[in-house]
Design a protein around this motif. Structure first.
Motif, mmCIF file in Angstrom:
data_model
loop_
_atom_site.group_PDB
_atom_site.id
_atom_site.type_symbol
_atom_site.label_atom_id
_atom_site.label_comp_id
_atom_site.label_asym_id
_atom_site.label_seq_id
_atom_site.Cartn_x
_atom_site.Cartn_y
_atom_site.Cartn_z
ATOM 1 N N THR A 150 0.831 -1.212 0.000
ATOM 2 C CA THR A 150 0.000 0.000 0.000
ATOM 3 C C THR A 150 0.860 1.254 0.000
ATOM 4 N N SER A 200 -3.887 -3.375 -7.798
ATOM 5 C CA SER A 200 -4.689 -4.291 -6.982
ATOM 6 C C SER A 200 -6.116 -3.787 -6.797
ATOM 7 N N ARG A 201 -6.309 -2.472 -6.677
ATOM 8 C CA ARG A 201 -7.672 -1.971 -6.452
ATOM 9 C C ARG A 201 -8.536 -2.158 -7.704
ATOM 10 N N GLU A 205 -12.005 -4.710 -8.210
ATOM 11 C CA GLU A 205 -13.265 -4.357 -8.874
ATOM 12 C C GLU A 205 -13.647 -5.415 -9.899
#
Length: 371
Positions: A150, A200-201, A205
């Motif tokens: 992150t 990754s985000r 989705e």
């Protein structure tokens, strides 16, 4: 434009595009909102921002063709609560208002110029193409993407690495403290290998929308700096992270002095209990003493006390004392599925974790230095 849709179909279409349409920016712009397009007997919902574009086809009746560009944060919540299963959407060509009717309710919302919307372009050809199933793809994503970094200072680790060669597809993610690798087999091999790092985000989705009740074909095409993913009535374009992902196979340990077979549920329970004290301390450290066919877990907090717990296991090799971040161990165990798991390690070296029977997932976690 005049459309008639079932409430369920309308909500499915909105759910498919809502995350992309609801840009975090408070400003209304062409990167914030959704396009409803009814042309050539097809109703499309589209949303697009700099990172991801998504298009889905929604069943319904087109009484008058047309299109509308809407940015309204209340649209999704309102349509879920409409008192009728039959929904009507109306917009005159010269109107700036879109009207949604359902039962006794009438909702008027402002629209923008559809020419300002950046439409999602469908690309059929790329430098690499392969087909898998929605179940396999979701499994690949869900078993790896949790291990992404992150830290924006290292963007290459904020994505999951997709590696497709021949008939093997692999996904791997790492934040340099832990690594998750999942492999699967394609029914038909790809002609051209594919290596790409997907944020990754954006993968999350895609995973959210992949159907798992009935496996559907998923077609993936690589084009320059993005991937095109198509399944069912959904088409997604996602940007890629530029840069070179490190050789992940070099960091997977192969030399071990201690091999442990342990019941996954019992081990998970012990780590959860030890984490109660450890999670409030710095780095969530749990000390593991592995000897005499048992693992002793010990965690402590300078203000709140010490926890000791024991779990029986089978040990091959030499005894071992090692410390890990308890959260990382729990994350791995949550993504294991067999009744028993295998732990392989040596002193001051990363630990490899796998299901006892299913070896398609490989997890690695680095130990922590303790005083």
């Amino acid at each position: 434009m005049r459309l008639k849709l079932k409430k369920e179909d309308l909500n499915k279409g909105l759910q498919a595009v809502q995350k992309v349409a609801q840009n975090k920016s408070n400003n209304i712009s062409s990167e914030n909102g959704l396009l409803i397009k009814a042309l050539n007997n097809i109703i499309e919902f589209q949303a697009n921002d700099y990172d991801m574009g998504i298009k889905t086809i929604v069943p319904g009746i087109i009484q008058e063709s047309g299109e509308a560009f809407i940015s309204n944060p209340y649209l999704m919540e309102l349509t879920r609560r409409l008192p009728s299963d039959e929904i009507e959407i109306i917009k005159g060509d010269a109107d700036t208002q879109l009207i949604i009717k359902g039962g006794s309710l009438k909702f008027e919302c402002l629209t923008m110029n559809p020419d300002d919307f950046n439409e999602v372009e469908i690309v059929e050809n790329g430098y690499s193409h392969f087909t898998t199933t929605s179940v396999i793809m979701k499994d690949l994503i869900d078993n790896t993407s949790y291990a992404c970094a992150t830290d924006v200072a290292r963007p290459i680790f904020m994505g999951t690495y997709l590696d497709v060669q021949g008939n093997q597809i692999s996904m791997v993610a790492t934040d340099t403290h832990r690594l998750a690798l999942k492999t699967a087999t394609l029914e038909e091999p790809t002609e051209n290998p594919l290596q790409a790092v997907i944020p990754s985000r954006l993968l999350a989705e895609i995973s959210r929308q992949l159907p798992t009740d009935i496996p559907e074909p998923v077609e993936i095409t690589a084009v320059r700096n993005y991937l095109a993913v198509k399944f069912g009535n959904v088409y997604v374009r996602t940007r890629l992270i530029e840069g070179e992902f490190p050789n992940y196979r070099r960091v997977i340990p192969t030399d071990f002095k201690c091999l442990i077979t342990i019941n996954r549920a019992e081990f998970t329970g012990a780590v959860e209990r030890a984490s109660i004290v450890a999670k409030d301390a710095q780095y969530n450290v749990i000390n593991f003493t592995i000897a005499d066919n048992q693992i002793k877990l010990m965690s402590q907090h300078p203000d709140y006390g010490t926890i000791e717990d024991y779990v029986s296991c089978q040990i091959e090799g030499t005894p071992l004392e090692i410390s890990f971040n308890g959260k990382f161990i729990l994350d791995i165990l949550k993504h294991c599925h067999d009744d028993e798991v295998i732990l392989k390690s040596r002193e001051n070296s990363p630990m490899l974790v796998q299901d006892k029977e299913d070896l398609s997932c490989t997890f690695v976690v680095t130990p922590m230095r303790t005083k």
